[in-house]
Design an enzyme around this catalytic site. Sequence first.
Site, PDB file in Angstrom:
ATOM      1  N   ARG A 170       0.923  -0.845  -0.019  1.00  0.00           N
ATOM      2  CA  ARG A 170       0.229   0.079  -0.124  1.00  0.00           C
ATOM      3  C   ARG A 170       1.039   1.092   0.102  1.00  0.00           C
ATOM      4  O   ARG A 170       2.207   1.119   0.816  1.00  0.00           O
ATOM      5  CB  ARG A 170      -1.282   0.079   1.159  1.00  0.00           C
ATOM      6  CG  ARG A 170      -2.006  -1.177   1.289  1.00  0.00           C
ATOM      7  CD  ARG A 170      -2.887  -1.086   2.419  1.00  0.00           C
ATOM      8  NE  ARG A 170      -3.645   0.047   2.208  1.00  0.00           N
ATOM      9  CZ  ARG A 170      -4.847  -0.266   2.852  1.00  0.00           C
ATOM     10  NH1 ARG A 170      -4.598  -0.713   4.019  1.00  0.00           N
ATOM     11  NH2 ARG A 170      -5.365   1.414   2.750  1.00  0.00           N
TER      12      ARG A 170
ATOM     13  N   ARG B 187      -9.143  -3.327  -4.490  1.00  0.00           N
ATOM     14  CA  ARG B 187     -10.836  -3.471  -4.332  1.00  0.00           C
ATOM     15  C   ARG B 187     -11.527  -3.514  -5.527  1.00  0.00           C
ATOM     16  O   ARG B 187     -12.669  -4.381  -5.645  1.00  0.00           O
ATOM     17  CB  ARG B 187     -11.425  -3.149  -3.324  1.00  0.00           C
ATOM     18  CG  ARG B 187     -11.463  -3.184  -1.943  1.00  0.00           C
ATOM     19  CD  ARG B 187     -12.061  -2.709  -0.685  1.00  0.00           C
ATOM     20  NE  ARG B 187     -11.290  -3.453  -0.075  1.00  0.00           N
ATOM     21  CZ  ARG B 187     -11.708  -2.625   1.903  1.00  0.00           C
ATOM     22  NH1 ARG B 187     -11.717  -1.779   1.399  1.00  0.00           N
ATOM     23  NH2 ARG B 187     -11.177  -2.837   2.189  1.00  0.00           N
TER      24      ARG B 187
ATOM     25  N   ASP C  34     -15.379   2.474   2.726  1.00  0.00           N
ATOM     26  CA  ASP C  34     -15.282   0.545   2.885  1.00  0.00           C
ATOM     27  C   ASP C  34     -16.392   0.329   2.566  1.00  0.00           C
ATOM     28  O   ASP C  34     -16.246  -1.097   2.441  1.00  0.00           O
ATOM     29  CB  ASP C  34     -14.953   0.685   3.962  1.00  0.00           C
ATOM     30  CG  ASP C  34     -13.685   1.650   4.551  1.00  0.00           C
ATOM     31  OD1 ASP C  34     -12.944   1.549   3.822  1.00  0.00           O
ATOM     32  OD2 ASP C  34     -13.843   1.189   5.477  1.00  0.00           O
TER      33      ASP C  34
ATOM     34  N   ARG D 168     -12.788  -7.103   3.820  1.00  0.00           N
ATOM     35  CA  ARG D 168     -14.044  -6.588   3.682  1.00  0.00           C
ATOM     36  C   ARG D 168     -14.603  -7.381   1.865  1.00  0.00           C
ATOM     37  O   ARG D 168     -15.919  -7.896   1.932  1.00  0.00           O
ATOM     38  CB  ARG D 168     -14.295  -5.704   3.311  1.00  0.00           C
ATOM     39  CG  ARG D 168     -14.087  -4.971   4.236  1.00  0.00           C
ATOM     40  CD  ARG D 168     -14.436  -3.167   4.349  1.00  0.00           C
ATOM     41  NE  ARG D 168     -14.017  -1.947   5.298  1.00  0.00           N
ATOM     42  CZ  ARG D 168     -13.686  -1.826   6.409  1.00  0.00           C
ATOM     43  NH1 ARG D 168     -15.543  -3.186   6.625  1.00  0.00           N
ATOM     44  NH2 ARG D 168     -13.362  -1.470   7.538  1.00  0.00           N
TER      45      ARG D 168
HETATM   46  C1  S3P Z   1     -10.203   5.443   7.589  1.00  0.00           C
HETATM   47  C2  S3P Z   1     -10.421   6.217   6.522  1.00  0.00           C
HETATM   48  C3  S3P Z   1     -10.386   5.451   4.916  1.00  0.00           C
HETATM   49  C4  S3P Z   1     -10.920   4.001   5.183  1.00  0.00           C
HETATM   50  C5  S3P Z   1     -10.559   3.332   6.820  1.00  0.00           C
HETATM   51  C6  S3P Z   1     -10.578   3.702   7.490  1.00  0.00           C
HETATM   52  C7  S3P Z   1     -10.205   6.081   9.260  1.00  0.00           C
HETATM   53  O1  S3P Z   1      -9.271   5.654   4.737  1.00  0.00           O
HETATM   54  O2  S3P Z   1     -10.573   3.569   3.685  1.00  0.00           O
HETATM   55  O3  S3P Z   1     -11.192   2.062   6.680  1.00  0.00           O
HETATM   56  O4  S3P Z   1     -10.134   5.501   9.755  1.00  0.00           O
HETATM   57  O5  S3P Z   1      -9.135   7.065   8.998  1.00  0.00           O
HETATM   58  P1  S3P Z   1      -8.669   6.459   3.532  1.00  0.00           P
HETATM   59  O6  S3P Z   1      -8.390   7.905   4.150  1.00  0.00           O
HETATM   60  O7  S3P Z   1      -7.579   6.176   3.413  1.00  0.00           O
HETATM   61  O8  S3P Z   1      -9.999   7.085   2.375  1.00  0.00           O
END
Ligand code: S3P
Length: 449
Positions: free
Chosen positions: A129, A361, A330, A405
């Site tokens: 990532r 995803r 998500d 997920r």
């Molecule tokens: C999250 C932000 C999101 C989400 C992740 C949780 C958080 O990611 O997809 O499951 O708790 O700040 P991104 O900030 O990369 O969109």
Amino acid sequence: MSHDSEPTPLSAAPGAPLRGRLRPPGDKSISHRAMILGLLSIGETRVEGLLEGDDVLRTAAAARALGASMERLGEGRWVVRGVGIGGLSDPAETLDFGNAGTGSRLMMGVVGGQPVTATFDGDASLRSRPMRRILDPLRLMGTQVLAEAKGGRVPLTLRGPREAIPIRYETPAASAQIKSAVLLAGLNAPGTTTVIEAAATRDHTERMLRLFGAEVSVTPHGPDGHGRAVALTGQPTLRGTEVVVPADPSSAAFPLVAALIVPGSEITIEGVMMNPLRTGLITTLIEMGADIERLREREEGGETVADLRVRASRLKGVDVPAERAPAMIDEYPVLAVAAAFAHGTTRMNGLHELRVKESDRLAAVAAGLKANGVAHLIEGDDLLVHGDGAAPPGGGTVATHLDHRIAMAFLVMGLATAEPVTVDDGAMIATSFPSFLPTMQALGAGIGE
Ligand code: S3P
């Protein structure tokens, strides 16, 4: 976590209507932040309803390695004793975040703003990532990146400055993780750190920083007012407090969609957080014709929560605007599953961020739909799912790519397809919804090994 253990294939078979009540586990975003702000506070933070999934336990372990002490009083009940801003110590070992993007990125913000040195690592998913989105602003704030894997990935080592440099930063993607990392680093900056986001993302960091005693102002930003400018006054004294964690809407999404697509179902999901920056899926499903009632709306731990009564529904395809993505980022895998049972085409616009989640995803959902006979198309960053209102064939095996997920979404699908659906590995479900199997089984779902 190196995911060395044998994969755990799981299957879901169509069966009787789902019935009953459930309370999903505590919100993952809030649980991570409770551990992190507990570490950065003076005194005790008492947490009720903590998600005890692997992701959050990794963040707890990292907070401990950086100096916090912790006690687990009972299920979801934890006490964190923090060290305060400036009181962190160098961890003796690598901080292993397993599968946890949020935990690792937020903690990079913490370490990046404090005079400590720490190495971050994780499983094969986390190692793939992008972390530059966090490292770029941190470098502007004075963080040294002592080592990083190719392309700005973990394993990487950060050394924070004595004091961080306050910055004004425009996030390059609608990401609460980027926003939060910058704000957490800004806690140790003498002055105001401002994050500008073009589209509002989940605001749990802002809300919780205030709860712990920081000064944070949030103002609308941009021509249409959809964006936000979030300004934090640096070097506050954070004081330990009580955090009540509401049920996670992103986990509630799975039984919710299951009840919509399994004919004759009626379930109630209790205490679900209704923060408007998290409810895009519910808005979309209601537009599709879903029978979802919000009951007993109330305040819990500074958030509105509600019980959701969900009844099996005939769904129709809709167009999901790209602007809604941050409020349901998500939830697209399980929305794609709902769309497979709808009449007509559901078009989900602007899904580029889905490519950098626990898996790609967009690709994983498309492959899962294909394996189960669902007509679909990827057009640029948009996903189109075609349904005729009948149950799709199913019968496929879905590759989950270490993504919780993807695993849960396709198990939900298999509860209503003509033939059972198998996922190649359900082990990662424990990162966010450790009780998924027994919870679904208690509703009557035929999911098992
Ligand atoms: C999250 C932000 C999101 C989400 C992740 C949780 C958080 O990611 O997809 O499951 O708790 O700040 P991104 O900030 O990369 O969109």
